[in-house]
Design a protein around this motif. Structure first.
Motif, PDB file in Angstrom:
ATOM      1  N   CYS A 131      44.078  46.013  32.247  1.00 56.73           N
ATOM      2  CA  CYS A 131      44.160  44.879  33.172  1.00 56.73           C
ATOM      3  C   CYS A 131      45.574  44.740  33.724  1.00 56.73           C
ATOM      4  O   CYS A 131      46.545  44.919  32.991  1.00 56.73           O
ATOM      5  CB  CYS A 131      43.762  43.608  32.425  1.00 56.73           C
ATOM      6  SG  CYS A 131      43.846  42.173  33.483  1.00 56.73           S
ATOM      7  N   CYS A 167      47.353  37.143  32.927  1.00 59.83           N
ATOM      8  CA  CYS A 167      47.157  35.697  32.776  1.00 59.83           C
ATOM      9  C   CYS A 167      48.053  35.278  31.605  1.00 59.83           C
ATOM     10  O   CYS A 167      48.177  36.038  30.635  1.00 59.83           O
ATOM     11  CB  CYS A 167      45.698  35.384  32.465  1.00 59.83           C
ATOM     12  SG  CYS A 167      44.599  35.983  33.751  1.00 59.83           S
ATOM     13  N   TYR A 195      47.960  33.449  29.076  1.00 60.81           N
ATOM     14  CA  TYR A 195      47.461  33.264  27.701  1.00 60.81           C
ATOM     15  C   TYR A 195      46.959  34.561  27.088  1.00 60.81           C
ATOM     16  O   TYR A 195      46.590  34.596  25.924  1.00 60.81           O
ATOM     17  CB  TYR A 195      46.291  32.256  27.698  1.00 60.81           C
ATOM     18  CG  TYR A 195      45.207  32.629  28.693  1.00 60.81           C
ATOM     19  CD1 TYR A 195      44.257  33.585  28.393  1.00 60.81           C
ATOM     20  CD2 TYR A 195      45.193  32.054  29.963  1.00 60.81           C
ATOM     21  CE1 TYR A 195      43.302  33.961  29.320  1.00 60.81           C
ATOM     22  CE2 TYR A 195      44.236  32.421  30.895  1.00 60.81           C
ATOM     23  CZ  TYR A 195      43.303  33.377  30.566  1.00 60.81           C
ATOM     24  OH  TYR A 195      42.374  33.756  31.479  1.00 60.81           O
ATOM     25  N   CYS A 196      46.892  35.640  27.860  1.00 64.35           N
ATOM     26  CA  CYS A 196      46.045  36.780  27.480  1.00 64.35           C
ATOM     27  C   CYS A 196      46.815  38.007  27.004  1.00 64.35           C
ATOM     28  O   CYS A 196      47.733  38.493  27.666  1.00 64.35           O
ATOM     29  CB  CYS A 196      45.150  37.146  28.657  1.00 64.35           C
ATOM     30  SG  CYS A 196      43.967  38.413  28.219  1.00 64.35           S
ATOM     31  N   HIS A 211      36.850  39.098  38.117  1.00 67.79           N
ATOM     32  CA  HIS A 211      37.935  38.110  38.234  1.00 67.79           C
ATOM     33  C   HIS A 211      37.740  37.361  39.548  1.00 67.79           C
ATOM     34  O   HIS A 211      37.600  38.000  40.595  1.00 67.79           O
ATOM     35  CB  HIS A 211      39.291  38.810  38.213  1.00 67.79           C
ATOM     36  CG  HIS A 211      40.437  37.855  38.055  1.00 67.79           C
ATOM     37  ND1 HIS A 211      40.687  36.844  38.954  1.00 67.79           N
ATOM     38  CD2 HIS A 211      41.368  37.740  37.079  1.00 67.79           C
ATOM     39  CE1 HIS A 211      41.736  36.145  38.545  1.00 67.79           C
ATOM     40  NE2 HIS A 211      42.162  36.673  37.410  1.00 67.79           N
ATOM     41  N   ARG A 217      46.294  32.164  37.024  1.00 69.26           N
ATOM     42  CA  ARG A 217      45.003  32.762  37.377  1.00 69.26           C
ATOM     43  C   ARG A 217      44.920  33.209  38.840  1.00 69.26           C
ATOM     44  O   ARG A 217      44.054  33.997  39.212  1.00 69.26           O
ATOM     45  CB  ARG A 217      43.861  31.781  37.073  1.00 69.26           C
ATOM     46  CG  ARG A 217      43.623  31.604  35.597  1.00 69.26           C
ATOM     47  CD  ARG A 217      43.022  32.830  34.961  1.00 69.26           C
ATOM     48  NE  ARG A 217      41.632  33.019  35.320  1.00 69.26           N
ATOM     49  CZ  ARG A 217      40.920  34.097  34.984  1.00 69.26           C
ATOM     50  NH1 ARG A 217      41.464  35.087  34.309  1.00 69.26           N
ATOM     51  NH2 ARG A 217      39.654  34.195  35.340  1.00 69.26           N
TER      52      ARG A 217
HETATM   53 FE1  SF4 Z   1      43.245  40.312  32.462  1.00 72.57          FE
HETATM   54 FE2  SF4 Z   1      43.460  37.650  32.689  1.00 72.57          FE
HETATM   55 FE3  SF4 Z   1      41.087  38.784  32.017  1.00 72.57          FE
HETATM   56 FE4  SF4 Z   1      43.137  38.774  30.283  1.00 72.57          FE
HETATM   57  S1  SF4 Z   1      42.004  36.982  31.074  1.00 72.57           S
HETATM   58  S2  SF4 Z   1      41.791  40.509  30.737  1.00 72.57           S
HETATM   59  S3  SF4 Z   1      44.920  39.059  31.688  1.00 72.57           S
HETATM   60  S4  SF4 Z   1      42.188  38.977  33.972  1.00 72.57           S
END
Ligand code: SF4
Ligand code: 5AD
Length: 420
Positions: free
Chosen positions: A141, A145, A147-148, A221, A260
């Protein structure tokens, strides 16, 4: 995605002569494939490793840890657990047989987590399900984001060459599969590495493959989810009128802190367009509650999205801090008790929405793909409808792998009951 990668690992081992066994106690090789997206599964891994120690002692089984926790916590795993023989990241599953063969020469834990910049094919896949198949189209990815942890665990986006995708789907069709799920962290950003063809072209090229009757894809997304994809979904017979479109929060302020890249309004406009083009569309989403700085007002905006969209299903989580992520810098944490309360409130609202929607289906007829026998009794089966809802039903003959038309007779908030 992890299920798919576990099946790839099983396929690699089987191709080297390994056989699956039903109890960990009897096995020579134990591989734990892990997910790091939230805190809980990481804790589970460490407690599981503790429990596996007696098997290690008993039959000297070789124990490996793969997946995202392996990538992110490699040193911690090997230091905290003497019983772990190898730690392999999600880009390196193909290396497992070689690592296992070399274990006799090595007394210390082997850690192998280099990054692949490009797609690497893994075959064969030892699939458990022979009706509905996951087909990986991309990995990783680029969104970050706040938090991720996924971009840190899985790395940047890598796209699978279109010819491999088509070949796998044709193979599944020949084997009798009826449904496929295109799989990736951000399927909408797909680009064939050779031709540059995009996700819409991918959908158009795979839809004529004979034998496959239902096509789904996950995850989308909202930022990359275009009106072209909506048009293609509406026009292409085989693409299910079903979509998982994670919103995460209904508050613009929180969406901004999450990084986001869309507003509540922009998200809702896409939902509007989806419903306009496919009035029967079944929608699901992911929601995080208790992100730092989330006020009662922010949370009430998330609740109002649920009321407005009327999702068929949601996946909801309490925010947990993840390593390397930008959100760690936000110090205004929401207390655990409040996060817990918000999650309960959100799930209760959604339960009522689902129950009402399901009740309105009683008396209607729907097409269901039977996925197999349920454990309930001899003639009990379960399947999924086009909206990806579970439908339980009785049938005198075995209809596993077949499409059946059912009349809905009863329901709960999480499943439907039908009759042939
Ligand atoms: Fe990618 Fe955001 Fe999904 Fe995590 S939440 S996999 S950073 S798009
Ligand atoms: N805390 C809670 N939930 C998270 N998710 C991702 N990261 C976190 C986190 N730090 C959720 C998101 C995502 C789903 C796969 O997991 O909702 O869409």
């Amino acid at each position: 995605m992890n299920e798919n990668e576990s099946e790839q690992t099983a396929g690699i081992l089987r191709s080297q002569g390994a056989q699956p066994c039903s109890h960990a106690e009897d096995s020579d090789i134990i591989i734990i494939n892990t997910c790091a997206v939230r805190e809980k599964p990481v804790e589970k891994l460490f407690s599981l490793l503790g429990r596996l120690q007696h098997i290690k002692k008993k039959n000297n089984a070789c124990i490996g840890v793969t997946g995202c926790v392996a990538q992110l916590f490699k040193n911690e795993i090997s230091q905290r657990n003497q019983s772990v023989d190898f730690v392999v990241g999600p880009d390196n599953l193909w290396k497992i047989p070689e690592i296992i063969s070399s274990l006799s020469q090595s007394s210390s834990c082997i850690i192998h987590t280099p990054r692949n910049r490009q797609w690497r094919e893994i075959e064969p896949i030892a699939r458990k399900n022979h009706i509905s198949g996951y087909v990986s189209v991309m990995k990783g990815c680029n969104h970050f984001c706040t938090y991720c942890v996924v971009p840190f665990a899985k790395g940047r986006e890598k796209y699978r060459p279109l010819p491999y995708i088509k070949a796998e789907i044709k193979d599944l069709a020949e084997k009798g599969f009826k449904e496929i799920h295109l799989l990736g962290q951000n399927v909408n950003s797909y680009q064939d590495p050779e031709s540059g063809k995009d996700f819409v072209s991918l959908l158009k090229e795979i839809s004529p493959i004979k034998g496959i009757e239902w096509i789904r894809f996950i995850t989308s997304h909202p930022k990359n989810f275009t009106s072209d994809i909506i048009k293609t979904m509406a026009e292409t017979e085989k693409i299910c009128h079903q979509l998982h479109l994670p919103i995460q929060s209904g508050s613009d302020a929180i969406l901004r802190y999450m990084g986001r890249g869309y507003t509540r309004q922009q998200y809702l406009e896409k939902i509007g367009l989806l419903k306009e083009n496919m009035p029967d569309i079944s929608l699901s989403t992911d929601i995080i509650v208790g992100f730092p700085k989330e006020t009662e007002k922010d949370f009430s905006e998330t609740l109002s999205v649920l009321k407005q969209v009327q999702y068929t299903n949601i996946f909801s989580f309490r925010y947990s801090k993840r390593p390397h992520t930008a959100a760690l810098k936000y110090t205004e944490e929401v207390p655990f008790e409040i996060k817990k309360q918000r999650l309960i409130q959100l799930q209760e609202l959604q339960r009522r929405i689902q129950l009402k929607a399901n009740q309105s289906l009683i008396g209607t007829q729907m097409k269901v793909l039977c996925m197999g026998k349920s454990t309930k009794n001899q003639n009990s089966y379960f399947g999924r409808n086009e909206g990806f809802q579970v439908v339980n039903f009785e049938s005198a003959s075995d209809v596993t792998g077949k499409f059946v038309t059912l009349e809905i007779t009863d329901c709960g908030p999480y499943s439907l009951i039908g009759r042939t």
